[in-house]
Design an enzyme around this catalytic site. Structure first.
Site, PDB file in Angstrom:
ATOM      1  N   SER A 239       0.846  -1.193   0.000  1.00 37.20           N
ATOM      2  CA  SER A 239       0.000   0.000   0.000  1.00 37.20           C
ATOM      3  C   SER A 239       0.886   1.249   0.000  1.00 37.20           C
ATOM      4  O   SER A 239       2.064   1.186   0.353  1.00 37.20           O
ATOM      5  CB  SER A 239      -0.925  -0.017   1.223  1.00 37.20           C
ATOM      6  OG  SER A 239      -0.185  -0.297   2.394  1.00 37.20           O
TER       7      SER A 239
ATOM      8  N   GLU B  70       1.194   5.495   0.940  1.00 32.79           N
ATOM      9  CA  GLU B  70       0.653   6.602   1.741  1.00 32.79           C
ATOM     10  C   GLU B  70       0.979   7.958   1.113  1.00 32.79           C
ATOM     11  O   GLU B  70       2.105   8.209   0.681  1.00 32.79           O
ATOM     12  CB  GLU B  70       1.245   6.528   3.157  1.00 32.79           C
ATOM     13  CG  GLU B  70       0.729   7.639   4.067  1.00 32.79           C
ATOM     14  CD  GLU B  70       1.080   7.403   5.526  1.00 32.79           C
ATOM     15  OE1 GLU B  70       0.950   6.253   6.006  1.00 32.79           O
ATOM     16  OE2 GLU B  70       1.505   8.368   6.178  1.00 32.79           O
TER      17      GLU B  70
ATOM     18  N   ASP C  95      -0.920  13.798  16.162  1.00 35.37           N
ATOM     19  CA  ASP C  95      -0.012  14.702  16.873  1.00 35.37           C
ATOM     20  C   ASP C  95      -0.521  16.108  16.678  1.00 35.37           C
ATOM     21  O   ASP C  95      -1.109  16.432  15.644  1.00 35.37           O
ATOM     22  CB  ASP C  95       1.403  14.605  16.285  1.00 35.37           C
ATOM     23  CG  ASP C  95       2.113  13.356  16.755  1.00 35.37           C
ATOM     24  OD1 ASP C  95       1.932  12.991  17.935  1.00 35.37           O
ATOM     25  OD2 ASP C  95       2.831  12.749  15.947  1.00 35.37           O
TER      26      ASP C  95
ATOM     27  N   PHE D  77      12.505  14.974  11.050  1.00 39.43           N
ATOM     28  CA  PHE D  77      11.278  14.218  11.239  1.00 39.43           C
ATOM     29  C   PHE D  77      11.509  13.047  12.203  1.00 39.43           C
ATOM     30  O   PHE D  77      10.686  12.772  13.082  1.00 39.43           O
ATOM     31  CB  PHE D  77      10.784  13.738   9.869  1.00 39.43           C
ATOM     32  CG  PHE D  77       9.390  13.216   9.908  1.00 39.43           C
ATOM     33  CD1 PHE D  77       8.358  14.025  10.369  1.00 39.43           C
ATOM     34  CD2 PHE D  77       9.094  11.932   9.499  1.00 39.43           C
ATOM     35  CE1 PHE D  77       7.053  13.550  10.423  1.00 39.43           C
ATOM     36  CE2 PHE D  77       7.797  11.441   9.550  1.00 39.43           C
ATOM     37  CZ  PHE D  77       6.779  12.260  10.010  1.00 39.43           C
TER      38      PHE D  77
ATOM     39  N   HIS E 271       4.173  -0.995   3.433  1.00 36.53           N
ATOM     40  CA  HIS E 271       3.381   0.230   3.255  1.00 36.53           C
ATOM     41  C   HIS E 271       4.396   1.339   2.979  1.00 36.53           C
ATOM     42  O   HIS E 271       5.189   1.689   3.859  1.00 36.53           O
ATOM     43  CB  HIS E 271       2.590   0.504   4.540  1.00 36.53           C
ATOM     44  CG  HIS E 271       1.779   1.765   4.525  1.00 36.53           C
ATOM     45  ND1 HIS E 271       0.546   1.868   3.935  1.00 36.53           N
ATOM     46  CD2 HIS E 271       2.016   2.994   5.051  1.00 36.53           C
ATOM     47  CE1 HIS E 271       0.052   3.089   4.093  1.00 36.53           C
ATOM     48  NE2 HIS E 271       0.934   3.793   4.768  1.00 36.53           N
TER      49      HIS E 271
HETATM   50  P1  FAD Z   1      -2.002   5.902  20.434  1.00 45.01           P
HETATM   51  O1  FAD Z   1      -2.081   4.495  19.999  1.00 45.01           O
HETATM   52  O2  FAD Z   1      -3.211   6.509  21.056  1.00 45.01           O
HETATM   53  O3  FAD Z   1      -0.761   6.018  21.422  1.00 45.01           O
HETATM   54  C1  FAD Z   1      -0.175   7.276  21.716  1.00 45.01           C
HETATM   55  C2  FAD Z   1       0.696   7.149  22.963  1.00 45.01           C
HETATM   56  O4  FAD Z   1      -0.129   7.024  24.112  1.00 45.01           O
HETATM   57  C3  FAD Z   1       1.611   5.930  22.982  1.00 45.01           C
HETATM   58  O5  FAD Z   1       2.773   6.297  23.695  1.00 45.01           O
HETATM   59  C4  FAD Z   1       0.811   4.902  23.764  1.00 45.01           C
HETATM   60  O6  FAD Z   1       1.652   3.937  24.375  1.00 45.01           O
HETATM   61  C5  FAD Z   1       0.094   5.787  24.765  1.00 45.01           C
HETATM   62  N1  FAD Z   1      -1.233   5.294  25.151  1.00 45.01           N
HETATM   63  C6  FAD Z   1      -2.149   4.693  24.373  1.00 45.01           C
HETATM   64  N2  FAD Z   1      -3.276   4.438  25.061  1.00 45.01           N
HETATM   65  C7  FAD Z   1      -3.068   4.906  26.324  1.00 45.01           C
HETATM   66  C8  FAD Z   1      -3.846   4.963  27.503  1.00 45.01           C
HETATM   67  N3  FAD Z   1      -5.086   4.463  27.542  1.00 45.01           N
HETATM   68  N4  FAD Z   1      -3.313   5.530  28.634  1.00 45.01           N
HETATM   69  C9  FAD Z   1      -2.041   6.044  28.609  1.00 45.01           C
HETATM   70  N5  FAD Z   1      -1.247   6.012  27.503  1.00 45.01           N
HETATM   71  C10 FAD Z   1      -1.759   5.461  26.378  1.00 45.01           C
HETATM   72  N6  FAD Z   1      -0.157  11.598  12.719  1.00 45.01           N
HETATM   73  C11 FAD Z   1      -1.023  12.522  12.260  1.00 45.01           C
HETATM   74  O7  FAD Z   1      -1.176  13.574  12.891  1.00 45.01           O
HETATM   75  N7  FAD Z   1      -1.735  12.318  11.121  1.00 45.01           N
HETATM   76  C12 FAD Z   1      -1.628  11.168  10.401  1.00 45.01           C
HETATM   77  O8  FAD Z   1      -2.275  11.010   9.386  1.00 45.01           O
HETATM   78  C13 FAD Z   1      -0.724  10.168  10.857  1.00 45.01           C
HETATM   79  N8  FAD Z   1      -0.591   8.975  10.212  1.00 45.01           N
HETATM   80  C14 FAD Z   1       0.214   8.006  10.741  1.00 45.01           C
HETATM   81  C15 FAD Z   1       0.277   6.761  10.102  1.00 45.01           C
HETATM   82  C16 FAD Z   1       1.077   5.748  10.621  1.00 45.01           C
HETATM   83  C17 FAD Z   1       1.118   4.424   9.914  1.00 45.01           C
HETATM   84  C18 FAD Z   1       1.848   5.982  11.778  1.00 45.01           C
HETATM   85  C19 FAD Z   1       2.729   4.894  12.334  1.00 45.01           C
HETATM   86  C20 FAD Z   1       1.781   7.199  12.427  1.00 45.01           C
HETATM   87  C21 FAD Z   1       0.964   8.226  11.921  1.00 45.01           C
HETATM   88  N9  FAD Z   1       0.845   9.457  12.541  1.00 45.01           N
HETATM   89  C22 FAD Z   1      -0.005  10.425  12.054  1.00 45.01           C
HETATM   90  C23 FAD Z   1       1.610   9.752  13.735  1.00 45.01           C
HETATM   91  C24 FAD Z   1       0.805   9.398  14.991  1.00 45.01           C
HETATM   92  O9  FAD Z   1      -0.387  10.131  15.033  1.00 45.01           O
HETATM   93  C25 FAD Z   1       1.674   9.738  16.187  1.00 45.01           C
HETATM   94  O10 FAD Z   1       2.733   8.821  16.292  1.00 45.01           O
HETATM   95  C26 FAD Z   1       0.932   9.900  17.496  1.00 45.01           C
HETATM   96  O11 FAD Z   1       1.857  10.460  18.425  1.00 45.01           O
HETATM   97  C27 FAD Z   1       0.403   8.609  18.081  1.00 45.01           C
HETATM   98  O12 FAD Z   1      -0.673   8.151  17.398  1.00 45.01           O
HETATM   99  P2  FAD Z   1      -1.241   6.677  17.709  1.00 45.01           P
HETATM  100  O13 FAD Z   1      -2.479   6.527  16.948  1.00 45.01           O
HETATM  101  O14 FAD Z   1      -0.188   5.677  17.548  1.00 45.01           O
HETATM  102  O15 FAD Z   1      -1.567   6.870  19.272  1.00 45.01           O
END
Ligand code: FAD
Length: 288
Positions: free
Chosen positions: A17, A19, A110, A217, A267
């Site tokens: 895929s 991105e 983020d 980055f 990906h």
């Molecule tokens: P989560 O899974 O919610 O985790 C975030 C942090 O919080 C982790 O340290 C986790 O261990 C911790 N955590 C999770 N749940 C809990 C809880 N219940 N209590 C306490 N701590 C917890 N960013 C963007 O802004 N836009 C995008 O389109 C984007 N696309 C991405 C695509 C991919 C494939 C990847 C790998 C990253 C992408 N990111 C994007 C970056 C991502 O949003 C960041 O890395 C962000 O900081 C974490 O997102 P997450 O969904 O992994 O968060």
């Protein structure tokens, strides 16, 4: 020993895929359309389009998603609560559903610099729960995975446990943050398998095409650039041709190792360009 057979991921079919970063102008939207058309020859399983959790690119994401979808390609919008009211996200889900979109990448996101503390982010697991609650099984939900540990994590254990929570909430598969050390991916796979996670986890591949951008980055997102790679990129930073040749060789080897070890596809972070992905694809001898 056949490494593919030994990886818990080896049983999943391979899926490739691409991105795109959400475009921020009409010109960028038009350019993305042209990049899509070039990459389409490779018949990816789907494209995905990033989303600015702080609001910077939300319209660009939707526009790009609808354009790609309108060309008949499968596309997965990235999505975060990003401080929005749940009703707003629900209506966006409905729009995607009405357009025939079947896949999403659910993230915490983020906060872009400059937006600061005015936005409170919700964990990705909450978004996965919300999507399942509102739309049942309509969407295939992807989540993010961090073989080198998410930078906000208190420990490896909590990061793995929170990853599992996203899967338990209903995620179907995952895409990793990029990395240049295949061992980190395979260790992550083994660790989550021990926790009972049984979904495809596809490595995210970042081409090495620019020294300054990559260092900036990577420092932010917690991806490690091994010293020998950093030093070579630094050495070639004013010689684009050599830098790209070096980067392509390193990333091709990484992809080969990952696929040989049982990774269920790749990906590609395309950087909104066709050439870096096309070159890696051809080096890997993948079908065109
Ligand atoms: P989560 O899974 O919610 O985790 C975030 C942090 O919080 C982790 O340290 C986790 O261990 C911790 N955590 C999770 N749940 C809990 C809880 N219940 N209590 C306490 N701590 C917890 N960013 C963007 O802004 N836009 C995008 O389109 C984007 N696309 C991405 C695509 C991919 C494939 C990847 C790998 C990253 C992408 N990111 C994007 C970056 C991502 O949003 C960041 O890395 C962000 O900081 C974490 O997102 P997450 O969904 O992994 O968060």
């Amino acid at each position: 020993m056949n490494p593919k057979a030994s990886s818990p991921q080896g049983k999943f079919p391979r899926q490739f895929s691409f991105e795109f970063s959400a475009p921020k102008s009409d010109e960028a939207i038009a350019k993305l359309g042209r990049v899509h058309d070039k990459l389409e020859a490779l018949k990816p399983a789907f494209y995905s389009v990033t989303y600015g959790a702080g609001g910077s690119t939300k319209d660009g994401t939707k526009q790009a998603v609808l354009d790609i979808n309108g060309k008949g390609s499968l596309v997965a919008p990235h999505l975060s609560f990003g401080g929005d009211e749940p009703a707003k996200i629900e209506s966006l889900l409905q729009e995607y559903k009405d357009a025939g979109v079947r896949r999403l990448v659910a993230l915490r996101g983020d906060i872009p610099s400059g937006i600061g503390a005015s936005v409170t982010l919700s964990y990705a697991s909450d978004l996965v729960k919300f999507i399942r609650e509102k739309t049942g099984e309509h969407f295939h939900i992807e989540v993010a995975a961090y073989p080198e540990v998410h930078p906000d994590s208190k420990s490896v254990e909590t990061d793995l446990a929170f990853f599992k929570a996203k899967v338990d909430a209903g995620a179907d598969s995952a895409i990793t943050q990029y990395f240049y050390n295949a061992e980190a991916y395979f260790r992550f796979i083994d660790s989550v398998a021990k926790l009972g996670v049984d979904i495809p986890i596809v490595p995210g591949i970042m081409p090495l095409t620019n020294y300054q951008n990559l260092v900036r980055f990577s420092d932010n997102c917690g991806a490690d650039i091994p010293r020998w790679i950093r030093k070579n990129l630094e050495h070639y930073q004013d010689d684009t041709v050599s830098l790209k040749a070096f980067g392509e060789e390193v990333v091709t080897r990484l992809c080969e190792q990952l696929l040989a070890g049982g990774a269920p596809g790749l990906h590609f972070y395309t950087l909104n360009q066709s050439l870096p992905t096309l070159n890696l694809w051809r080096n890997l001898g993948l079908p065109e």
